[in-house]
Motif scaffolding. Structure first.
Motif, PDB file in Angstrom:
ATOM      1  N   UNK A  51       0.844  -1.201   0.000  1.00  0.00           N
ATOM      2  CA  UNK A  51       0.000   0.000   0.000  1.00  0.00           C
ATOM      3  C   UNK A  51       0.880   1.252   0.000  1.00  0.00           C
ATOM      4  N   UNK A  52       1.960   1.210   0.773  1.00  0.00           N
ATOM      5  CA  UNK A  52       2.883   2.352   0.849  1.00  0.00           C
ATOM      6  C   UNK A  52       3.521   2.617  -0.518  1.00  0.00           C
ATOM      7  N   UNK A  53       3.921   1.549  -1.200  1.00  0.00           N
ATOM      8  CA  UNK A  53       4.528   1.699  -2.537  1.00  0.00           C
ATOM      9  C   UNK A  53       3.544   2.373  -3.504  1.00  0.00           C
ATOM     10  N   UNK A  54       2.291   1.926  -3.477  1.00  0.00           N
ATOM     11  CA  UNK A  54       1.301   2.490  -4.399  1.00  0.00           C
ATOM     12  C   UNK A  54       0.985   3.947  -4.044  1.00  0.00           C
ATOM     13  N   UNK A  55       0.997   4.253  -2.750  1.00  0.00           N
ATOM     14  CA  UNK A  55       0.771   5.642  -2.313  1.00  0.00           C
ATOM     15  C   UNK A  55       1.884   6.550  -2.849  1.00  0.00           C
ATOM     16  N   UNK A  56       3.127   6.092  -2.713  1.00  0.00           N
ATOM     17  CA  UNK A  56       4.256   6.916  -3.171  1.00  0.00           C
ATOM     18  C   UNK A  56       4.289   7.012  -4.690  1.00  0.00           C
ATOM     19  N   UNK A  57       3.939   5.927  -5.360  1.00  0.00           N
ATOM     20  CA  UNK A  57       3.906   5.959  -6.826  1.00  0.00           C
ATOM     21  C   UNK A  57       2.962   7.062  -7.313  1.00  0.00           C
ATOM     22  N   UNK A  58       1.822   7.191  -6.624  1.00  0.00           N
ATOM     23  CA  UNK A  58       0.841   8.203  -7.016  1.00  0.00           C
ATOM     24  C   UNK A  58       1.389   9.625  -6.822  1.00  0.00           C
ATOM     25  N   UNK A  59       2.271   9.801  -5.839  1.00  0.00           N
ATOM     26  CA  UNK A  59       2.856  11.135  -5.596  1.00  0.00           C
ATOM     27  C   UNK A  59       3.948  11.477  -6.612  1.00  0.00           C
ATOM     28  N   UNK A  60       4.733  10.465  -7.000  1.00  0.00           N
ATOM     29  CA  UNK A  60       5.960  10.715  -7.774  1.00  0.00           C
ATOM     30  C   UNK A  60       5.812  10.492  -9.280  1.00  0.00           C
ATOM     31  N   UNK A  61       4.667  10.009  -9.719  1.00  0.00           N
ATOM     32  CA  UNK A  61       4.508   9.677 -11.142  1.00  0.00           C
ATOM     33  C   UNK A  61       4.657  10.921 -12.022  1.00  0.00           C
ATOM     34  N   UNK A  62       5.377  10.747 -13.117  1.00  0.00           N
ATOM     35  CA  UNK A  62       5.567  11.868 -14.038  1.00  0.00           C
ATOM     36  C   UNK A  62       4.431  11.920 -15.060  1.00  0.00           C
ATOM     37  N   UNK A  63       3.676  10.829 -15.175  1.00  0.00           N
ATOM     38  CA  UNK A  63       2.603  10.784 -16.185  1.00  0.00           C
ATOM     39  C   UNK A  63       1.216  11.032 -15.590  1.00  0.00           C
ATOM     40  N   UNK A  64       1.063  10.830 -14.282  1.00  0.00           N
ATOM     41  CA  UNK A  64      -0.225  11.032 -13.616  1.00  0.00           C
ATOM     42  C   UNK A  64      -0.433  12.529 -13.370  1.00  0.00           C
ATOM     43  N   UNK A  65      -1.464  13.161 -13.967  1.00  0.00           N
ATOM     44  CA  UNK A  65      -1.590  14.625 -13.883  1.00  0.00           C
ATOM     45  C   UNK A  65      -1.760  15.178 -12.466  1.00  0.00           C
ATOM     46  N   UNK A  66      -2.322  14.367 -11.556  1.00  0.00           N
ATOM     47  CA  UNK A  66      -2.559  14.860 -10.189  1.00  0.00           C
ATOM     48  C   UNK A  66      -1.377  14.657  -9.247  1.00  0.00           C
ATOM     49  N   UNK A  67      -0.301  14.016  -9.719  1.00  0.00           N
ATOM     50  CA  UNK A  67       0.821  13.714  -8.819  1.00  0.00           C
ATOM     51  C   UNK A  67       1.546  14.985  -8.403  1.00  0.00           C
ATOM     52  N   UNK A  68       2.287  14.917  -7.304  1.00  0.00           N
ATOM     53  CA  UNK A  68       3.078  16.072  -6.857  1.00  0.00           C
ATOM     54  C   UNK A  68       4.051  16.495  -7.955  1.00  0.00           C
ATOM     55  N   UNK A  69       4.671  15.501  -8.597  1.00  0.00           N
ATOM     56  CA  UNK A  69       5.656  15.811  -9.638  1.00  0.00           C
ATOM     57  C   UNK A  69       4.992  16.549 -10.802  1.00  0.00           C
ATOM     58  N   UNK A  70       3.814  16.098 -11.210  1.00  0.00           N
ATOM     59  CA  UNK A  70       3.115  16.781 -12.308  1.00  0.00           C
ATOM     60  C   UNK A  70       2.703  18.194 -11.907  1.00  0.00           C
ATOM     61  N   UNK A  71       2.286  18.349 -10.654  1.00  0.00           N
ATOM     62  CA  UNK A  71       1.904  19.694 -10.190  1.00  0.00           C
ATOM     63  C   UNK A  71       3.114  20.626 -10.171  1.00  0.00           C
ATOM     64  N   UNK A  72       4.266  20.087  -9.736  1.00  0.00           N
ATOM     65  CA  UNK A  72       5.496  20.908  -9.745  1.00  0.00           C
ATOM     66  C   UNK A  72       5.811  21.308 -11.189  1.00  0.00           C
ATOM     67  N   UNK A  73       5.770  20.309 -12.087  1.00  0.00           N
ATOM     68  CA  UNK A  73       6.162  20.584 -13.471  1.00  0.00           C
ATOM     69  C   UNK A  73       5.186  21.513 -14.197  1.00  0.00           C
ATOM     70  N   UNK A  74       3.909  21.486 -13.769  1.00  0.00           N
ATOM     71  CA  UNK A  74       2.917  22.351 -14.410  1.00  0.00           C
ATOM     72  C   UNK A  74       2.969  23.776 -13.850  1.00  0.00           C
ATOM     73  N   UNK A  75       3.674  23.948 -12.726  1.00  0.00           N
ATOM     74  CA  UNK A  75       3.693  25.276 -12.103  1.00  0.00           C
ATOM     75  C   UNK A  75       4.562  26.226 -12.935  1.00  0.00           C
ATOM     76  N   UNK A  76       4.246  27.498 -12.824  1.00  0.00           N
ATOM     77  CA  UNK A  76       4.942  28.486 -13.670  1.00  0.00           C
ATOM     78  C   UNK A  76       6.115  29.131 -12.929  1.00  0.00           C
ATOM     79  N   UNK A  77       6.544  28.497 -11.855  1.00  0.00           N
ATOM     80  CA  UNK A  77       7.665  29.055 -11.111  1.00  0.00           C
ATOM     81  C   UNK A  77       7.231  29.690  -9.806  1.00  0.00           C
ATOM     82  N   UNK A  78       5.914  29.627  -9.526  1.00  0.00           N
ATOM     83  CA  UNK A  78       5.421  30.142  -8.246  1.00  0.00           C
ATOM     84  C   UNK A  78       5.630  29.063  -7.184  1.00  0.00           C
TER      85      UNK A  78
END
Ligand code: AMP
Ligand code: MG
Length: 331
Positions: A51-78
């Motif tokens: 369960x922990x692995x799947x939770x972290x995968x959801x945060x770090x995925x580069x292809x999942x639009x809601x992931x933390x990584x996608x949110x960072x990458x979509x941000x405009x520098x704010x």
């Protein structure tokens, strides 16, 4: 074609699971993953680690639009608030970036994309394109303050070189908290050994020969540590007889070409071992050995060179191969 290979071959240490043993296998973080544990509560512990692995995968995925990584990458520098795990992972990655003078760089995303490794559209880019992408890569422009992250407007992050290591740390913590006697986690090239193997004694982990998927270089006696391999054979494509692999040297924007075909790092923390294995492969033999010496031997490593040598440090690894000339590096 993308070639994927399991980097570390787990030697079958007790395949027939006994009453108190439990295991799970799943595909996550773009790789085949296994978890095994023994002791009281092993079944619940394995389920919690999964369960922990799947939770972290959801945060770090580069292809999942809601992931933390996608949110960072979509941000405009704010500035942007991320989860505690993403903040901790970025902090670990930044530390290794600083230590390795940028050989490891979480902002390498524009280059990995340019070479087509995300969408299976591999190609050799023009020098002008490489130069343009290079100008966007610089870990020093990624600012961290607690859970707040701020990147340059033109930047993007890729946690592919460190996320599996971080996940193995968290999974090991979850397994330990559930009171197991021992556990072995394998996430592609990332192995994490906790406690003892069934019946007692250190876990025995085989390190794959980068030139032969079915052979091992030797065995690591592992107890409460991570064993992480970065290899140029793990993901690559070929054009006109030249092989291009997925670990990019942030100094010139091209696949690392410093004479190493595989680097294994043995260390207490998966995230650090993971990032270091990638960095040392970029740095090459001489710089890797100098780095190991300057760091007070805070980890152990195995380097496999293009010209058929296997160099290793420490006492955990014992070579079992006739395919390489091996040498132990001391002091
Ligand atoms: P690993 O398998 O841990 O060596 O990580 C390889 C992955 O890390 C690649 O697929 C990229 O997503 C990413 N990557 C490639 N080059 C670098 C680099 N120089 N620094 C950080 N991450 C990188
Ligand atoms: Mg790595």
């Amino acid at each position: 074609m993308i070639m994927l290979a399991l980097t570390l071959l787990l030697l079958s240490t007790g395949c027939a699971l006994r009453g108190k043993d439990a295991s799970a296998a799943l595909f996550a973080m773009d790789t085949y993953c296994t978890i095994e544990a023994h002791g009281d509560n092993a079944a619940l512990a394995v389920e919690a680690a999964r369960t922990e692995l799947l939770r972290l995968e959801a945060l770090f995925s580069i292809s999942e639009p809601e992931s933390d990584v996608s949110r960072i990458n979509a941000s405009d520098g704010a500035p942007l608030e991320v989860s505690t795990d993403t903040a901790a992972l970025l902090a670990a990655a930044s530390a290794v970036s600083t230590e390795t003078d940028g050989a490891f760089d979480v902002t390498v995303e524009p280059l990995v994309r340019l070479w087509g490794f995300y969408d299976d559209a591999q190609r050799v880019p023009a020098e002008s394109e490489i130069r343009k992408s290079l100008s966007r890569v610089d870990y020093r422009r990624l600012l961290l303050n607690g859970r707040t992250v701020q990147k340059g407007a033109d930047q993007s992050v890729d946690l592919g070189g460190v996320a599996k290591g971080y996940a193995s740390d968290r999974m090991a913590a979850v397994l330990a908290a559930n009171g197991v006697d021992g556990a072995l986690i394998s996430l592609g090239g990332n192995v994490h050994a906790l406690g003892v193997r069934p019946g007692g004694g250190a876990w025995r982990v085989g390190v794959q020969d980068p030139a032969d998927e079915s052979a091992v270089l030797g065995i690591v006696e592992a107890r409460d540590c991570a064993i992480v391999t970065a290899g140029v054979y793990q993901r690559f494509f070929e054009r006109e007889g030249v092989r291009y692999h997925h670990i990019i040297d942030p100094a010139d924007g091209r696949p690392a070409d410093a004479g190493l075909i595989s680097v294994t790092v043995i260390g207490s923390y998966g995230a650090r071992a993971d990032a270091l294995s990638t960095a040392l492969l970029v740095m090459g033999e001489e710089a890797a050995i100098a780095f190991w010496r300057s760091g007070g031997h805070s980890f152990d490593m195995l380097l496999v060179t293009e010209d058929g040598r296997l160099l290793y440090t420490g006492t955990a690894f014992t070579p079992h191969t006739s395919a390489y000339r091996f040498a132990k590096i001391v002091e």
